[in-house]
Write a protein that holds these residues in place. Sequence first.
Motif, PDB file in Angstrom:
ATOM      1  N   GLY A 228       0.798  -1.215   0.000  1.00 34.38           N
ATOM      2  CA  GLY A 228       0.000   0.000   0.000  1.00 34.38           C
ATOM      3  C   GLY A 228       0.831   1.265   0.000  1.00 34.38           C
ATOM      4  N   LEU A 230       3.353   3.651  -1.636  1.00 35.97           N
ATOM      5  CA  LEU A 230       3.849   3.911  -2.986  1.00 35.97           C
ATOM      6  C   LEU A 230       5.147   4.735  -2.984  1.00 35.97           C
ATOM      7  CD1 LEU A 230       0.447   4.760  -4.716  1.00 35.97           C
ATOM      8  CD2 LEU A 230       1.603   2.543  -4.512  1.00 35.97           C
ATOM      9  N   VAL A 252       0.123   7.042  -0.390  1.00 34.20           N
ATOM     10  CA  VAL A 252      -0.741   5.898  -0.690  1.00 34.20           C
ATOM     11  C   VAL A 252      -1.683   6.278  -1.832  1.00 34.20           C
ATOM     12  CG1 VAL A 252      -0.615   5.076   1.695  1.00 34.20           C
ATOM     13  CG2 VAL A 252      -2.482   6.607   1.015  1.00 34.20           C
ATOM     14  N   ASP A 253      -2.379   5.300  -2.361  1.00 31.03           N
ATOM     15  CA  ASP A 253      -3.335   5.514  -3.446  1.00 31.03           C
ATOM     16  C   ASP A 253      -4.353   6.578  -3.018  1.00 31.03           C
ATOM     17  OD1 ASP A 253      -5.401   5.364  -5.360  1.00 31.03           O
ATOM     18  OD2 ASP A 253      -5.002   3.233  -5.707  1.00 31.03           O
ATOM     19  N   PRO A 254      -4.541   7.640  -3.820  1.00 34.72           N
ATOM     20  CA  PRO A 254      -5.491   8.706  -3.456  1.00 34.72           C
ATOM     21  C   PRO A 254      -6.924   8.207  -3.283  1.00 34.72           C
ATOM     22  CG  PRO A 254      -4.067   9.394  -5.264  1.00 34.72           C
ATOM     23  CD  PRO A 254      -3.838   7.933  -5.072  1.00 34.72           C
ATOM     24  N   ARG A 255      -7.241   7.059  -3.916  1.00 35.35           N
ATOM     25  CA  ARG A 255      -8.602   6.529  -3.822  1.00 35.35           C
ATOM     26  C   ARG A 255      -8.812   5.673  -2.568  1.00 35.35           C
ATOM     27  NH1 ARG A 255      -8.156   3.898  -9.647  1.00 35.35           N
ATOM     28  NH2 ARG A 255      -6.159   3.438  -8.634  1.00 35.35           N
ATOM     29  N   MET A 256      -7.761   5.449  -1.804  1.00 35.09           N
ATOM     30  CA  MET A 256      -7.877   4.620  -0.612  1.00 35.09           C
ATOM     31  C   MET A 256      -8.706   5.333   0.453  1.00 35.09           C
ATOM     32  SD  MET A 256      -4.776   2.992   1.703  1.00 35.09           S
ATOM     33  CE  MET A 256      -4.152   2.019   0.330  1.00 35.09           C
ATOM     34  N   PRO A 288      -1.867  11.456   0.056  1.00 35.20           N
ATOM     35  CA  PRO A 288      -2.248  10.852  -1.224  1.00 35.20           C
ATOM     36  C   PRO A 288      -1.104  10.954  -2.235  1.00 35.20           C
ATOM     37  CG  PRO A 288      -3.211  13.027  -1.020  1.00 35.20           C
ATOM     38  CD  PRO A 288      -2.576  12.725   0.305  1.00 35.20           C
ATOM     39  N   ALA A 289      -0.963   9.945  -3.059  1.00 36.96           N
ATOM     40  CA  ALA A 289       0.135   9.917  -4.037  1.00 36.96           C
ATOM     41  C   ALA A 289      -0.216  10.772  -5.251  1.00 36.96           C
ATOM     42  CB  ALA A 289       0.425   8.480  -4.450  1.00 36.96           C
ATOM     43  N   ARG A 294       4.711  14.284  -4.528  1.00 37.13           N
ATOM     44  CA  ARG A 294       5.863  13.418  -4.723  1.00 37.13           C
ATOM     45  C   ARG A 294       7.185  14.160  -4.509  1.00 37.13           C
ATOM     46  NH1 ARG A 294       5.038   8.467  -6.495  1.00 37.13           N
ATOM     47  NH2 ARG A 294       2.978   7.905  -7.339  1.00 37.13           N
TER      48      ARG A 294
END
Length: 307
Positions: A228, A230, A252-256, A288-289, A294
Amino acid sequence: MDERATRRLDRIARVLWGILWLNLVVALAKLLYGWRSGAIAMTADGVHSLLDASSNLVGLVGVAVARRPPDANHPYGHRKYETFAALSVAVMLFLGCREIVHSAIARLRDPHLPAITALGFAVLGLTIAINVLVVWIERREGRRLSSELLLSDAAHTGSDVLASLLVLASFLAVRAGWVWADVAVAGVIVVLIAVAGVRILFGTLPTLADERRIAPDMVETAALEEPGVLEAHNVRSRGPRDDIHLDLHVLVDPRMEIASAHEVGHRVVRRLRDRWPGVTDVVVHVEPALESERARTREGGGLKAED
């Protein structure tokens, strides 16, 4: 303070109390014989041993303060007081150098042979044996407990063993009629004390200056092992080697979902604490990634992103 930390400090305190009484016996024996015989090297060595006992007292004070839990004014706890105590040992070593130099200068102004007897050799032999035992105990326990205080005090006592061996050599030289041997050995003891003080100083400064304790790229690699995650960046660490405070950002995945992202952060904390047992506090910033979050550069071995 958790149970493990409490047991550690209890063990350090017990070691220090035992070593304190041994050092007092050694110092008293050397000082009494140095005063009786007029051997300045023996007196200087006694001062050195008395400093060992003084450092034990300072250490006990430091350990007592380190037991106090975090509070509003000390949110990271009181562990640095133990490091301050170790630094105080170095200060006392330098003060000891000053006293020995003054005694040596006085002897140069009034040169004479000290009265060395068989008792002096017996006192030295006994005190050397005690100091060797002290060094062995403190180094063993210092490494086992990861205690800067015990390791620094072992270095101090180790220099005392070497100083006593030099005093023994000076006794033999004095018995041969060499007037200068007593003062010469006292001068060498000053150098030994100063070297021990410098080593302790450089051993404590990294903690006091918040020097990093774990390479950022190693932390990044460990965090990325957690499913999880990234990206990991902005890694920082500081503190004593057995009380490291660590913080970092993970993407982590922004949709998580928030709850799931929060659980990822908890798993990263557990992984890092399992990887480095000296880590006692970890703060993970879960983000969120997004491209804006980044890392763009690498500084000091770690990825850096804008806060």
